[in-house]
Structure formats: C-alpha cells, structure tokens
Enzyme design. Structure first.
Site, PDB file in Angstrom:
ATOM      1  N   GLY A 121     -17.460 -98.138  31.938  1.00 25.24           N
ATOM      2  CA  GLY A 121     -16.846 -97.114  33.663  1.00 25.24           C
ATOM      3  C   GLY A 121     -15.979 -96.000  34.087  1.00 25.24           C
ATOM      4  N   ASN A 122     -14.948 -96.239  34.448  1.00 24.95           N
ATOM      5  CA  ASN A 122     -14.103 -95.193  34.542  1.00 24.95           C
ATOM      6  C   ASN A 122     -12.654 -95.682  34.606  1.00 24.95           C
ATOM      7  OD1 ASN A 122     -13.274 -94.514  37.421  1.00 24.95           O
ATOM      8  ND2 ASN A 122     -16.284 -94.582  37.052  1.00 24.95           N
ATOM      9  N   ARG A 123     -12.142 -94.877  34.267  1.00 22.80           N
ATOM     10  CA  ARG A 123     -10.490 -95.612  34.894  1.00 22.80           C
ATOM     11  C   ARG A 123      -9.595 -95.609  36.138  1.00 22.80           C
ATOM     12  NH1 ARG A 123      -8.071 -96.161  29.926  1.00 22.80           N
ATOM     13  NH2 ARG A 123      -9.076 -94.973  28.671  1.00 22.80           N
ATOM     14  N   SER A 124     -10.668 -94.807  37.553  1.00 27.18           N
ATOM     15  CA  SER A 124     -10.304 -94.801  38.412  1.00 27.18           C
ATOM     16  C   SER A 124      -9.751 -96.649  39.099  1.00 27.18           C
ATOM     17  CB  SER A 124     -11.518 -94.930  39.529  1.00 27.18           C
ATOM     18  OG  SER A 124     -11.565 -95.129  40.463  1.00 27.18           O
ATOM     19  N   ALA A 158     -15.062 -92.580  42.309  1.00 23.78           N
ATOM     20  CA  ALA A 158     -15.142 -92.345  40.474  1.00 23.78           C
ATOM     21  C   ALA A 158     -16.381 -92.277  40.789  1.00 23.78           C
ATOM     22  CB  ALA A 158     -14.666 -92.045  39.776  1.00 23.78           C
TER      23      ALA A 158
END
Ligand code: CTP
Length: 394
Positions: free
Chosen positions: A205-208, A271
């Site tokens: 995943g990502n931090r968005s 994102a």
C-alpha cells in the site's frame, strides 16, 4: 452569502461593543434574523435595549432565569452562523478551553454552525503568547478569525488591536456560506491509496489518507455538485456524496471506467498503486517457508483510461512528487490532463495524512501557479474555482 440567514451575534466587553450595534443593523439590512448574546462585561459598555431595538428581540444575557430553560442549545441549534464581535481576550481564552461559563461560550459549544471571531483588545494583550496560542487553537477548530486592525484603542492608545471594519466582518460571514456555483455539475473524485493484496492478511500500500480527495468531494457537494467518490480510504461522513468503496487499483479502474462517462469532471486524487503482486496467495505466507520473492506486474492506469473516453470528461490529475516539482510540467504533458495538481510530499505540512497541503497547478500551456500552504478544504476550493474557470474558457 449571508443574505436571509439566522445569525447569532455574540458581544463581549470591549469599547468596540458599540460597533456591534452597527453590525447588527447591517445584518438586518441583509434580511438576516439576528439574535444577540451579551456577556456580563459587554453590558458595561452597551445596553441590551440598543440590540433589542435593532433586532426586535431581547438579547440573551444569562444561561438561567429567562423563559427559555436552555437558551444556549436553542440558539446554538437555530444559528446558521455565529459571529463574535468584539471578542475579548477573555472570551477567546474560554472558547479555546471550551469553558462554558457564560451564555455566549455555551451557545458556541452547543452549535455546529460556523463561527466568525473578530478580536479587539490592546496590542499588548493581542501579542501575549497566551492569546497567540488561543487564536491558533481557534483557527485549528475551524473558527474564522477576522484579524484586528491598527487604530485607536481604549484609553487613547493607538496600535494593533482595533476591531476590524464591520464590512470586513460581513465579508468573512459571507465566506462561511459556500456559493452554489456547481449546481449543474456532475463530478467524480478518486481518493485514498489502493491496497494490492499479497495474501489474505498482507498488502502493498501507500501512505495516502484520502483527506485531499474527501475535501474535494465535500466542497463540491457543498457547492451544489452531484458527487461520486471512488475511494480506497475512509470516506467523509456527510450526505450528498455517493461513495463507492474500493480496495485495489483493478477495482478502482473498474469503478471509474464504468461511471466516468456520466460525469463532467473527473479528479484523480487517489494514489493508485503502479504495480501489484502477480500472485495473491490464497493462504497466509508463512515465516517458516522463508523470505518470499514477490513478483510484481503493472496495474491499469486509471487516468489514461479516462483520457481515452469519448466524450472525455474534464480531467484533473495529481502528481505526488518527492524533492522537486520540476518534473510536474512534463508529467502534465505526458498525462494529457486539463489540470495537474502537483505536490512535494516531503514538504512539511504537505505530506500524506496532513490536514494541509501545498500544491502547484500546472496548466495545459505549461504555465504554473504555486499556492500557499493551506488547509486541504481551501486547496479543494481553489481547485474547483480553477476547474470552473478553465471549463468556461475552453
Ligand atoms: N494514476 C492512475 N493509475 C495508476 C497510477 C496513477 O490513474 N495506476 C493517476 C493518479 O491518480 C494521479 C496521476 O495518475 O492522478 C499521477 O500519479 P503519479 O503516481 O504521480 O504518476 P505516475 O504516472 O504513476 O508516475 P510516477 O509514479 O512514476 O511518478
């Protein structure tokens, strides 16, 4: 605009209290219904009869003893907006602490209405670290502060601290009522960071956080647009926004591609992962089996799919960069978007999860506009202002 709204006008004890009478009159001229709440010290400066005569109603001066057993909740729930002018350092401090010791602060706390605060005090009091911290805190609560001006103060002194011009206070009140300039518009917004599963418990995943996309959806709905939010994050808690909750880039692509042609504007604030695991294990990957090698494959480019549609919605792309925004113009060209909103996620206050953002608009002709560090809702408003302007020009 404030026209025709229900306004609670809070008056506190300062020499500028007499100007609140003029403010009440100006609000009545704009067909507002005005109910005044006065603190005890305000009554040392101006009589309640003045406000009764202007507004047609006795001001509320105490929490107890009136016909209404709960004036603060009655007024708090009734108000479309609350103005406190002048606001003394004492009332500002009570508001910052949430201390409901008088009818005015209790009314503010018993309300969900927007609050506009116009402080007035001596320069030394305005500059005190306690006042500075309290004002910062009120701003963080979302209260609108109309800063004092330089001018004559109590006791013949001159300096910063004079109540702002009543017309400036009225402008600020106008500003809390969003204009419904997106009534005929249908907008699709994407938000959040997609999650690409490795196994039933793990994902890439990502931090968005989804906050920028949520702000865009909320502001558009407030301005009258019909809004679909396709989101991989927690959606906003408000009616008027249709939510399609997705997890992966594939799900986001399916949702957006299935619906985008119904919309006038698509804003890709999400994102979206660029790569996903080629294989999602059906059972949990076990430590005992040793470190796995994860083979990745590209995800669909959601934005590119919308770009190829006919008719093509007005398309806004985002670019989350690290370190420099120099590449943003090339990205805007390559993505062939009508507007690119670029931010450097390493800038303090502009990163993932923050309530503020600092963005650069990149236009089709390569020109750019840098915005200040602003709350994400204000960035959202400016994005919509720009979208409306560009659509009108095209
Ligand atoms: N985007 C998309 N689908 C993807 C990846 C990104 O629709 N699979 C969209 C994003 O929502 C954003 C824009 O493309 O509006 C730019 O995303 P960004 O990650 O900055 O650009 P990339 O093209 O992925 O380039 P890079 O990550 O290499 O900078």
């Amino acid at each position: 605009m404030a026209e025709g709204r229900r306004i609670v006008l809070g008056v506190t004890g300062g020499v500028a209290a007499y100007k609140a009478a003029y403010l009440a009159r100006r609000l009545i001229e704009r067909e507002c219904t005005v109910r005044v709440v006065m603190t005890e010290s305000a009554q040392e400066f101006i009589g309640s009869a003045t406000f009764a005569a202007i507004t047609g109603r006795e001001p509320v001066t105490t929490l107890f003893g009136s016909e209404d057993v709960s004036p603060h909740t009655t007024l708090g729930q009734w108000a479309d907006a609350i103005i406190i002018a002048p606001a003394t350092a004492s009332t500002i401090s009570k508001l910052a602490a949430g201390q409901t010791s008088d009818a005015l602060v209790a009314t503010v706390l018993a309300s969900r209405a927007p609050v506009v605060i116009a402080p007035a005090m001596h320069t030394e009091m305005w500059d005190q670290p306690a006042t500075v911290a309290n004002i910062d805190r009120l701003r963080a609560y979302g209260y609108k502060i109309v800063e004092p001006e330089v001018g004559a103060l109590a006791g013949g002194d001159v300096g910063l601290g004079r109540l702002a011009d009543p017309e400036a206070i009225l402008d600020a009140v106008d500003g809390v009522f969003p204009v419904r300039d997106m009534d005929a518009l249908r907008v699709l917004v994407t938000a959040g960071g997609t999650r690409e599963p490795l196994d039933p418990v793990r994902y890439i995943g990502n931090r968005s956080s989804g906050k920028m996309g949520n702000a865009l959806a909320e502001v558009a709905a407030e301005r009258g647009a019909e809004v679909l939010l396709v989101t991989a994050a927690d959606p906003p808690d408000r009616s008027g926004v249709e939510i399609d909750r997705v997890d992966t880039a594939d799900e986001m692509a399916a949702s957006v591609w299935g619906r985008a042609s119904e919309y006038d504007v698509v804003v890709m604030a999400a994102a979206v992962a660029d790569f996903k695991p080629r294989i999602t294990e059906s059972g949990k990957i076990r430590r005992a089996d040793g470190a796995p090698t994860i083979d990745l494959e590209p995800t669909p480019d959601v934005l590119r799919g919308v770009r190829g549609m006919s008719p093509r919605p007005f398309l806004v792309g985002f670019a989350a960069e690290t370190g420099s925004l120099e590449g943003a113009a090339a990205k805007a060209r390559e993505k062939d978007v009508d507007l690119l909103v670029a931010n450097d996620v390493t800038t303090p206050g502009a990163g993932f999860g923050s309530d503020t953002n600092k963005v650069r608009f990149v236009f089709r002709d390569g020109s750019t506009e840098d915005l200040d560090l602003l709350p994400k809702r204000e960035v959202a408003s400016m994005i919509w202002d720009t979208v409306l302007r560009l659509r009108e020009e095209s």
